[in-house]
Design a protein around this motif. Structure first.
Motif, PDB file in Angstrom:
ATOM      1  N   PHE A   1       0.819  -1.211   0.000  1.00 19.09           N
ATOM      2  CA  PHE A   1       0.000   0.000   0.000  1.00 19.09           C
ATOM      3  C   PHE A   1       0.854   1.262   0.000  1.00 19.09           C
ATOM      4  CE2 PHE A   1      -3.816  -2.319   2.120  1.00 19.09           C
ATOM      5  CZ  PHE A   1      -4.013  -3.022   0.927  1.00 19.09           C
ATOM      6  N   LEU A   2       2.020   1.168   0.665  1.00 21.58           N
ATOM      7  CA  LEU A   2       2.912   2.331   0.708  1.00 21.58           C
ATOM      8  C   LEU A   2       3.803   2.431  -0.523  1.00 21.58           C
ATOM      9  CD1 LEU A   2       4.103   2.223   4.443  1.00 21.58           C
ATOM     10  CD2 LEU A   2       2.674   3.982   3.394  1.00 21.58           C
ATOM     11  N   GLY A   3       3.809   1.371  -1.327  1.00 18.64           N
ATOM     12  CA  GLY A   3       4.708   1.311  -2.475  1.00 18.64           C
ATOM     13  C   GLY A   3       4.662   2.515  -3.388  1.00 18.64           C
ATOM     14  N   PRO A   4       3.486   2.913  -3.887  1.00 20.00           N
ATOM     15  CA  PRO A   4       3.440   4.077  -4.786  1.00 20.00           C
ATOM     16  C   PRO A   4       3.978   5.352  -4.148  1.00 20.00           C
ATOM     17  CG  PRO A   4       1.379   2.846  -4.892  1.00 20.00           C
ATOM     18  CD  PRO A   4       2.164   2.264  -3.762  1.00 20.00           C
ATOM     19  N   ALA A   5       3.624   5.577  -2.872  1.00 20.52           N
ATOM     20  CA  ALA A   5       4.104   6.781  -2.191  1.00 20.52           C
ATOM     21  C   ALA A   5       5.626   6.747  -2.028  1.00 20.52           C
ATOM     22  CB  ALA A   5       3.431   6.918  -0.828  1.00 20.52           C
ATOM     23  N   LEU A   6       6.162   5.579  -1.665  1.00 22.10           N
ATOM     24  CA  LEU A   6       7.610   5.455  -1.515  1.00 22.10           C
ATOM     25  C   LEU A   6       8.326   5.642  -2.848  1.00 22.10           C
ATOM     26  CD1 LEU A   6       7.814   2.411   0.934  1.00 22.10           C
ATOM     27  CD2 LEU A   6       8.278   4.796   1.458  1.00 22.10           C
ATOM     28  N   LEU A   7       7.736   5.099  -3.918  1.00 15.70           N
ATOM     29  CA  LEU A   7       8.333   5.260  -5.240  1.00 15.70           C
ATOM     30  C   LEU A   7       8.375   6.734  -5.648  1.00 15.70           C
ATOM     31  CD1 LEU A   7       9.442   3.981  -7.823  1.00 15.70           C
ATOM     32  CD2 LEU A   7       7.079   3.775  -8.646  1.00 15.70           C
ATOM     33  N   LEU A   8       7.271   7.437  -5.417  1.00 11.31           N
ATOM     34  CA  LEU A   8       7.236   8.867  -5.749  1.00 11.31           C
ATOM     35  C   LEU A   8       8.232   9.650  -4.900  1.00 11.31           C
ATOM     36  CD1 LEU A   8       3.385   9.424  -6.142  1.00 11.31           C
ATOM     37  CD2 LEU A   8       5.101   9.453  -7.950  1.00 11.31           C
ATOM     38  N   MET A   9       8.373   9.254  -3.621  1.00  7.08           N
ATOM     39  CA  MET A   9       9.324   9.942  -2.743  1.00  7.08           C
ATOM     40  C   MET A   9      10.756   9.743  -3.239  1.00  7.08           C
ATOM     41  SD  MET A   9       9.791   9.561   1.380  1.00  7.08           S
ATOM     42  CE  MET A   9       8.099  10.087   1.645  1.00  7.08           C
TER      43      MET A   9
ATOM     44  N   LEU B   1      12.279  13.085  -4.395  1.00  5.44           N
ATOM     45  CA  LEU B   1      13.037  13.615  -3.263  1.00  5.44           C
ATOM     46  C   LEU B   1      14.450  13.041  -3.180  1.00  5.44           C
ATOM     47  CD1 LEU B   1      10.396  13.753  -0.372  1.00  5.44           C
ATOM     48  CD2 LEU B   1      11.349  15.650  -1.673  1.00  5.44           C
ATOM     49  N   VAL B   2      14.551  11.717  -3.111  1.00  9.68           N
ATOM     50  CA  VAL B   2      15.862  11.089  -2.907  1.00  9.68           C
ATOM     51  C   VAL B   2      16.751  11.269  -4.132  1.00  9.68           C
ATOM     52  CG1 VAL B   2      17.068   8.932  -2.410  1.00  9.68           C
ATOM     53  CG2 VAL B   2      14.867   9.411  -1.311  1.00  9.68           C
ATOM     54  N   TYR B   3      16.219  10.941  -5.301  1.00 12.31           N
ATOM     55  CA  TYR B   3      17.021  11.060  -6.523  1.00 12.31           C
ATOM     56  C   TYR B   3      17.501  12.503  -6.774  1.00 12.31           C
ATOM     57  CZ  TYR B   3      18.144  11.527 -11.447  1.00 12.31           C
ATOM     58  OH  TYR B   3      18.761  11.855 -12.625  1.00 12.31           O
ATOM     59  N   PRO B   4      16.621  13.532  -6.644  1.00  8.78           N
ATOM     60  CA  PRO B   4      17.119  14.902  -6.858  1.00  8.78           C
ATOM     61  C   PRO B   4      18.233  15.304  -5.898  1.00  8.78           C
ATOM     62  CG  PRO B   4      14.730  14.858  -6.972  1.00  8.78           C
ATOM     63  CD  PRO B   4      15.154  13.510  -6.488  1.00  8.78           C
TER      64      PRO B   4
ATOM     65  N   PHE C   1      23.870  16.628  -5.426  1.00  9.22           N
ATOM     66  CA  PHE C   1      25.182  16.449  -4.799  1.00  9.22           C
ATOM     67  C   PHE C   1      26.239  16.136  -5.856  1.00  9.22           C
ATOM     68  CE2 PHE C   1      28.352  13.623  -2.802  1.00  9.22           C
ATOM     69  CZ  PHE C   1      28.881  14.514  -1.879  1.00  9.22           C
ATOM     70  N   ILE C   2      25.910  15.247  -6.781  1.00 10.43           N
ATOM     71  CA  ILE C   2      26.848  14.896  -7.852  1.00 10.43           C
ATOM     72  C   ILE C   2      27.112  16.109  -8.744  1.00 10.43           C
ATOM     73  CG2 ILE C   2      27.164  13.478  -9.925  1.00 10.43           C
ATOM     74  CD1 ILE C   2      25.516  11.299  -8.483  1.00 10.43           C
ATOM     75  N   LEU C   3      26.063  16.864  -9.044  1.00 13.87           N
ATOM     76  CA  LEU C   3      26.173  18.030  -9.921  1.00 13.87           C
ATOM     77  C   LEU C   3      27.072  19.108  -9.327  1.00 13.87           C
ATOM     78  CD1 LEU C   3      24.950  18.764 -12.688  1.00 13.87           C
ATOM     79  CD2 LEU C   3      23.151  19.989 -11.463  1.00 13.87           C
TER      80      LEU C   3
END
Length: 337
Positions: free
Chosen positions: A59-67, A71-74, A79-81
């Motif tokens: 149930f939390l999967g879609p929300a975690l994927l969007l996060m 959020l995490v990827y940016p 940091f890399i940029l």
């Protein structure tokens, strides 16, 4: 306008149905993979426990994927940029960090942010607390609270436009349409370019955010004040405490957790302040703050993704610990009640 409303309504309906179908299908799939039909009792028990452990994550999967995506990827990408040049194509190591440590405009932005942090949260919390106490003592208190809270309904840009008319300057020989200059001229003073006055112009910009956020602080603190047990105040009155002592020694200590949450919430907002400075001065006359500096380096003059990434990381590093503390404090307050 009608087509936009219909599109928005359609998007909401589609999203709700998509979520409902996803939850239903994922639950059905889980029951097929881990059946609980009649048979081995131990296996059924194990499947039920496994289902109970997996179902929340489904149930939390879609929300975690969007996060992760938003959020995490940016954060990782930023940091890399920060180790690359303005185009983001050539590795330059710590060159952007060295620039941040030596650039005068960057230091000015840090100083301005610190100035905002020292004034705005304290002023909003103080005025909000005082107004919350005073409006509880008058019969038209709810009307006063509504008027004070009203600026919260205005966007930062809209509020800035309002205050731009208040600070407006039309030249020494011109008719002053700015309210502040008109008042100064009425009392025999000389009109001033308020938002161009060094140092003071920062305080004039802060007034706008204080005007907006005092209503927020007032509402939260007013609710906290209403939660103070009447017995403690009555006991203080019987013991001979005056109004000032009751306020500082009885009321404030009992809502200190709420005061801290309000303070830190406004602090987080101040660290991200952008709209007011952009609308009022565009960062001129030494009013630049970190968010505006990041915007300038990213989108103006050809852009510099490396330096803007550094500023974004600094803002995030400043906001994150305060936000974590704020969430923990709010959780503790809810747990205490």
């Amino acid at each position: 306008m009608a087509s936009q409303i219909i599109s928005a309504f359609g998007a909401v309906i589609t999203g709700v149905f998509a979520c409902a179908i996803y939850y239903w299908l994922s639950d059905k799939l889980l029951q097929i993979i881990l059946p609980v039909r009649s048979g081995d009792v131990r296996r059924i028990s194990a499947n039920l426990k496994t289902q109970a452990a997996i179902r929340p994550w489904l149930f939390l999967g879609p929300a975690l994927l969007l996060m992760i995506v938003y959020l995490v990827y940016p954060v990782i990408a930023t940091f890399i940029l920060s180790f690359y040049d303005r185009s983001g194509g050539n590795f330059v190591g710590l060159a952007n960090y060295k620039w941040a440590a030596t650039d005068a405009q960057f230091r000015q932005s840090i100083f301005n942010n610190i100035l905002w942090l020292a004034v705005v949260p304290a002023a909003c919390t103080f005025f909000g607390l005082v107004i919350a106490v005073l409006t509880d003592r008058i019969w038209w208190g709810n009307i006063a609270k509504s008027l004070i809270f009203m600026p919260m309904a205005i966007s930062f840009v809209g509020a800035s436009v309002i205050w731009k008319f208040i600070y407006e300057y039309r030249g020494a020989d011109g008719t002053q349409i700015g309210l502040l200059n008109a008042i100064v001229q009425f009392f025999g003073g000389d009109p001033q370019v308020w938002i161009a006055m060094p140092i003071w112009n920062n305080f004039f910009l802060m007034v706008i955010l204080i005007w907006i956020q005092t209503g927020f602080a007032m509402v939260i603190l007013s609710a906290a004040l209403r939660g103070i047990p009447e017995e403690t105040i009555e006991a203080a009155v019987i013991d001979g405490a005056n109004g000032w002592q009751i306020f500082w020694k009885i009321m404030v200590p009992q809502i200190w957790g709420t005061i801290a949450v309000v303070w830190t919430t406004i602090t987080i907002l101040v660290l991200k302040v952008f709209d007011i400075v952009l609308t009022m001065t565009n960062g001129q006359w030494n009013t630049m703050v970190l968010a505006n500096l990041m915007f300038d380096w990213m989108f103006r003059g050809g852009g510099d993704s490396g330096r803007s990434a550094i500023i974004a990381l600094i803002i995030m590093a400043a906001v994150t610990p305060i936000m974590i503390w704020n969430i923990r404090q709010a959780s503790e307050d809810r747990g205490g009640h």
